[in-house]
Design an enzyme around this catalytic site. Sequence first.
Site, PDB file in Angstrom:
ATOM      1  N   LYS A 196       0.863  -1.188   0.000  1.00 33.99           N
ATOM      2  CA  LYS A 196       0.000   0.000   0.000  1.00 33.99           C
ATOM      3  C   LYS A 196       0.895   1.232   0.000  1.00 33.99           C
ATOM      4  CE  LYS A 196      -3.696   2.336   2.537  1.00 33.99           C
ATOM      5  NZ  LYS A 196      -4.567   2.308   3.738  1.00 33.99           N
ATOM      6  N   LYS A 254      -2.040  -1.571  -3.833  1.00 32.66           N
ATOM      7  CA  LYS A 254      -2.887  -0.378  -3.837  1.00 32.66           C
ATOM      8  C   LYS A 254      -2.001   0.842  -4.011  1.00 32.66           C
ATOM      9  CE  LYS A 254      -6.257   2.057  -0.935  1.00 32.66           C
ATOM     10  NZ  LYS A 254      -6.942   2.103   0.382  1.00 32.66           N
TER      11      LYS A 254
END
Length: 330
Positions: A196, A254
């Site tokens: 992320k 992400k």
Amino acid sequence: MFPLQRGRRLRVNESIRSLVRETTLSPSDFMFPMFITEGENVKVEIPSMVGIYRRSIDLTVEEVKEIFALGIRAVNIYVKVDESLKDNTGKEAWNTDGLMQRAIKAIKTACPEMIVMPDVALDPYSIYGHDGIIENGDIANDATNEALVKMAVSHAQAGADFVAPSDMMDGRVLRLRQGLDAAGFHNVGIMSYSAKYASAFYGPFRDALDSAPVDNAEIPKDKKTYQMDYANRIEAIKEALMDVEEGADMVMVKPGIAYLDIVREVKNAVNVPVTVFHVSGEYAMIKAASERGWLDHDKIMMEQLMCIKRAGASLISTYFAKEAAILLNK
């Protein structure tokens, strides 16, 4: 060699193209992120995310039934917490009668086959808007992990199928696995946000939950001490491999479109399903450009989703899930 080999023979018409198509999409490839708020019969559109709403639990349940009928089989849920319930410990996150816990129960009661993956991070519950507990002006990694375990166990008790830690604390997957197992939830999985990145694409999401870091000189001004530097590639592989070793059943990259090189690298490195989050900023850009007539909304939407799948995604978390499923079903 040309002229014996002519690639265009396989592109003559749609029937031939469909026969040799390497990547396909179906509604079951999608997970729908959903925002939940208190009240009854509440549906508030998020200004920076056209077509996406904060819904009360009763309307969330109706939406879940609708998307399940379209073939979508997973939801990733987030809650907007009242300011009065926020503090530095995040203790509302494991309230057995909290908004998240009630939402999980309601969804699983109404639609038992829908896979529910609640978000595990403290930022919606934090007075500082950070994913962890603040101690001495920094994020306290190990104290945060202990809070996340209590949060995840409360989600499992409410009926969650997977927990989805998005916090990026070191060692949290191992702690969550140990905590879930100790509480008897051996079959509750972990979908870890492994790679992320500290991305500017998250802006509309933070509008949705009012979870941006507060402006305070005594705490980190952003999330770069725990989310990843977007200049790094090898680090993403390392993080994903460590999460798998710690017990992650799925790993996530992400954002999505801007990070497809990372998706492929992680897919090649791990032996578990890879989820990709097609994030709020990526969604908002398509909506804004199509509203101005600059892009064909549906064509760009489907192209981006196909490219994410082609890069190696087993599951795509996307705000386009419902719209794309409707198109695919046609």
